[in-house]
Each structure stands twice: as structure tokens, then as C-alpha cells.
Write an enzyme that holds these catalytic residues in place. Sequence first.
Site, short mmCIF file in Angstrom:
data_model
loop_
_atom_site.label_atom_id
_atom_site.label_comp_id
_atom_site.label_asym_id
_atom_site.label_seq_id
_atom_site.Cartn_x
_atom_site.Cartn_y
_atom_site.Cartn_z
N SER A 137 0.84 -1.75 0.24
CA SER A 137 0.38 -0.16 -0.01
C SER A 137 0.72 1.17 -0.11
O SER A 137 1.47 1.68 0.36
CB SER A 137 -0.58 0.57 0.81
OG SER A 137 -1.18 1.55 1.98
N TYR A 150 -2.48 -1.51 9.87
CA TYR A 150 -2.14 -1.55 8.84
C TYR A 150 -1.09 -1.51 7.93
O TYR A 150 -0.64 -1.74 7.38
CB TYR A 150 -3.59 -1.03 7.90
CG TYR A 150 -3.95 -1.20 6.29
CD1 TYR A 150 -4.29 -2.14 6.21
CD2 TYR A 150 -2.86 0.02 5.00
CE1 TYR A 150 -4.21 -2.40 4.92
CE2 TYR A 150 -3.40 -0.22 4.32
CZ TYR A 150 -4.25 -0.85 3.92
OH TYR A 150 -4.21 -1.34 2.47
#
Length: 259
Positions: A137, A150
Site C-alpha cells: 500500500s 495496517y
Amino acid sequence: MKNVALITGATSGLGLAYAKEYAKRGYNLIITGRREDKIKANAVNLENTFNVKVKTIIVDLANEEGLDILLSGIRDDEIEVLVNNAGFGLKPFFSEVIKEDIDRIMFLQMNTVVILTQNVLKQMLVRDRGTIINISSDGAFAVMPRNVLYSSTKLFILNFTEGLYMELIDSAIRVQVVCPGFIDSDFHESAGMNVVKKKTGFMKFMDPDKIVHLAMRDLKIGRVVSLPGLDVKIIQIMKKLLPRKMFYKIIISFARKMK
């Protein structure tokens, strides 16, 4: 099955886009997800559209039991492509995250990626061919408040993949990590994030099919770290060039708008 692409988290979004891409290329598929109705509907659609075989494994990969089910389910398959895509985000501040969610996100986005990759890699090494794609990401470059775990696990995936690439440099196995920004899927709603998907300009949402197209183009030319979209590239440059305190202020300001 032979000539198989295994894609985790193929219920929607990026996972489904990768499933379509590899089905289009003639690969049989194994797709995983937790929502049985969605996964099975996707499988039927993929089989009818691309004339390939699709095996579904309904499983929660955020725990050891689910991972064991998947490993058992792929024991007899010759996997040519692995796409580690399954993941989820958490909205609360880190201090408010319950232990169950801490365990789940760390297991899914680290343990599952590592163990599944090693399992599949061993058979790829026997054949000296294969492709491993790990989905990270833009959070790997810019951790945000309310997104600490995350982003941290996505940074792990980035480092893990680059190290794996260097270990396999003398083999015919291709390795890539994809670091997308905002994806037009149900990911952010599931994480309880307040987002505007029709936003244009910087940090806009990208279509999953477009992200896969750009990442596959990078894979073809041997680019290990794929940054699909200008926004992700800008974030990486900002982190490298800006003074840390200035970078923090920009990220904090952006995060507060997403409450």
C-alpha cells in the site's frame, strides 16, 4: 489443477481484478474469500467469461485455522502465480484497538503472507518458474493516524518482497510488490473510513482494473516495486525530500479530513 493462479481476497476490488486478468491470460484460478455468496458468484462469472476452471476456498485467513484450511486445499495444485491480496484496515486509534483485531490484522498481513508464500515458493523452485505478487500500500511510505497497524504490516510486506526478490535473483521466479493508493472498492467502508470516492485530483480513487494494468506492465519490465498511479509516486517523493515534521503535519491534516 495445473497452470493455476491463486489469489487471496478475491471477493471484490483488486483481488477480483487480478482474478480477471489471469483468467484472461488462460490461467485456471483458485480464489479465496470470506463471503461465500460473492466468491461463488465471481467463480461462475469467471468460468463463463474466460472458459477457465475456478476453485473457491471460503476461508478466513486472519487466523491459523483458516490458513491451514487453505494450505490443505491447494496441496495437489500446481500454482504458477500467487497474489497475496487479502487484507483489511482498522479505524480506531491504536490505543483503542482490541487485542482480537491486533492479532487478526498482524496474522493476516504478515504470517499468512509469509507462510503461504513459502509453501507455494517451494513448488515453484522445483519447476524454476512462477510469479509471486504481494499487495502492499502507499501506507508503507506514509503511515497515518488511525491506520498504524495496517500501514506497518504493509511496510513489512514491502521489505519482505524486496528481500525475497534478491534471494531469487538467479532463478526464473518473478517477484513483485504492488503499492496502490486509494482503490475503488469496499475496503474503506469495511474499515469504517469516511471517504469521497468521486474526489478528483490528488489522492483520488483508482479503478482496480487500472491498477492491475499498470502493475502488470511493471511486472513485464521487471520492476519489483510497482507504484501504480502518480499519487503514490508523489507520496514516496514527499517522504524522501520533506523534513520529517513537515511531512507529519501534511499526513495528520489529511488523516483528520478522513474521520
